[in-house]
Design a protein around this motif. Structure first.
Motif, PDB file in Angstrom:
ATOM      1  N   TYR A 147     -25.644 -75.351  32.572  1.00 23.73           N
ATOM      2  CA  TYR A 147     -26.881 -74.670  32.234  1.00 23.73           C
ATOM      3  C   TYR A 147     -27.817 -75.547  31.433  1.00 23.73           C
ATOM      4  O   TYR A 147     -27.424 -76.457  30.750  1.00 23.73           O
ATOM      5  N   HIS A 190     -30.352 -69.017  29.145  1.00 26.52           N
ATOM      6  CA  HIS A 190     -30.342 -70.337  29.770  1.00 26.52           C
ATOM      7  C   HIS A 190     -31.004 -70.196  31.143  1.00 26.52           C
ATOM      8  O   HIS A 190     -31.179 -69.088  31.642  1.00 26.52           O
ATOM      9  N   ASP A 246     -30.592 -71.815  35.182  1.00 25.14           N
ATOM     10  CA  ASP A 246     -29.580 -72.538  35.962  1.00 25.14           C
ATOM     11  C   ASP A 246     -30.169 -73.826  36.525  1.00 25.14           C
ATOM     12  O   ASP A 246     -31.335 -73.878  36.887  1.00 25.14           O
ATOM     13  N   HIS A 303     -32.145 -66.350  31.633  1.00 25.87           N
ATOM     14  CA  HIS A 303     -31.407 -65.088  31.633  1.00 25.87           C
ATOM     15  C   HIS A 303     -30.275 -65.168  30.620  1.00 25.87           C
ATOM     16  O   HIS A 303     -29.976 -66.254  30.101  1.00 25.87           O
TER      17      HIS A 303
END
Ligand SMILES: O=C(O)CCC(=O)C(=O)O
Ligand SMILES: [Fe+2]
Length: 377
Positions: free
Chosen positions: A13, A279, A281, A336
């Motif tokens: 992440y 974080h 992705d 998220h």
């Protein structure tokens, strides 16, 4: 520029640590997209689905995808196996745990400050973190995870040669985490497998279930990869590119999948406590399924957190950093997190997260980007 997947330190992440936690807005504004319409619809229908997806990428970065190959049955079965794995006694899980040499397999971490060193007492299951002054801190929230890659490849030998040839032996230390991408580690499917010989509690049935688990997860991995590929071709269409425009980046199926178990809390006063920090992705695309009844996933939209609850007949999909780059920022990589709420803090949360990422040797250059909007240096 080379895209590295940051899977060292248990970290796939990009981390953000300076957000205010507002309470999430309690309604869902996450669009639901019917991908079957894209696959089998007329040209006009395909274009209109692609346009819907474009709006998702531009505005919120998360969507529910329904009518994909990941149907209710496949989701349910996957989460049942997910639960089966984490229900194994810790002594068994340690037999396929991450090591210094191999990041694939079972591991545990704290989602709030991941990357931290955790010491876990195997008798009690309690975790401690150790700060720089060597003080112990009891930690209650622990995430157990199981990391797998493409089971059909034995990739590291190739990767090592590639990086050594390309960057020389010294420079290749920049990629020193790559040696840790060793073949997957699974629960024993044969009594003679390494490390399992001494497990005299292993029964025929254990081996049978472990085999079924491995087959199932490999199947799920492949289905996710196909579904992701369809969505990425819809994204290509939405950007007025040929459907197969992004295919060559992903042709080796070099993706990563992570099963997760967020352990329940005994402390009932935990409303909105963060279970996994916010974080974004690094992936091109992430496909996520979660168990019914626990919820907790939230995404950041403009100025508020939005719940992304379980939906029976859909999976959650978000565009990650790679897609943000490939589309020159037209597709967002949305932050998220996972929180706990009062009524559900006693429940385990299970999720299976598939990260669709480029082949390991792919470089993304300015000519791969959309037009000449914002060249990356
Ligand atoms: O477990 C979840 O629902 C979220 C996991 C997640 O965001 C991730 O693994 O990147
Ligand atoms: Fe994520």
């Amino acid at each position: 520029m080379i895209l590295q997947r940051k899977i060292l330190n248990n970290n796939i992440y990009r981390n953000f640590s300076t957000f205010n936690y507002n309470n999430a807005v309690n309604h869902s504004v996450i669009p639901i997209i019917d991908i079957k319409q894209f696959k089998y619809g007329s040209d006009q229908t395909r274009q209109s689905i692609a346009n819907e997806i474009y709006n998702v990428g531009k505005n919120i970065g998360f969507m529910y995808i329904k009518n994909s190959e990941i149907d209710v049955k496949l989701k349910t079965k996957t989460l049942e196996y997910n639960q089966w794995l984490f229900n194994l006694p810790i002594q068994k899980k340690q037999l396929f745990a991450q090591t210094d040499q191999n990041i694939r397999g079972y591991y545990r971490f704290q989602g709030v400050g991941y990357g931290e060193q955790l010491v876990i007492d195997d008798e009690t299951g309690h975790a401690k973190s150790i700060d720089e002054n060597n003080n112990n801190h009891e930690i209650e929230d622990v995430i157990e995870a199981f990391l797998v890659g493409n089971d059909h490849q034995k990739p590291w030998v190739l990767k090592k040669d590639y990086y050594e040839q390309r960057y020389g032996k010294n420079q290749s230390s920049r990629f020193k985490w790559l040696p840790n991408c060793q073949p997957n580690q699974w629960p024993a499917t044969e009594p003679s497998e390494n490390g399992f010989e001494n497990d005299d509690t292993l029964t025929e049935n254990d081996l049978k279930v472990a085999k079924a688990f491995r087959n199932h997860m490999n199947h799920y991995f492949d289905v996710c990869s196909q579904t992701a590929s369809t969505i990425v071709s819809a994204i290509a269409l939405s950007l007025a590119l040929p459907l197969n425009h992004f295919d060559h980046f992903h042709s080796k199926n070099d993706h990563t999948m992570e099963l997760k178990h967020y352990k329940p809390s005994t402390n009932t006063n935990k409303n909105n406590k963060v279970r996994m920090n916010e974080h974004a992705d690094l992936s091109t695309l992430t496909l996520l399924i979660q168990n019914k009844g626990t919820d907790g996933l939230q995404l950041w939209n403009q100025s508020e957190w939005i719940d992304a609850p379980f939906l029976d007949d859909a999976i959650l999909v978000n565009t990650g950093d790679v897609m943000e780059r490939l589309s020159n920022g037209q597709y967002k990589s949305t932050k998220h997190r996972v929180v706990m709420n009062n009524q559900k803090s006693h429940l385990s949360r299970y999720s299976t997260v598939f990260f669709y990422v480029p082949n390991w040797e792919k470089e993304i250059t300015n000519s791969d980007l959309m037009g000449d909007l914002i060249p990356f240096s």
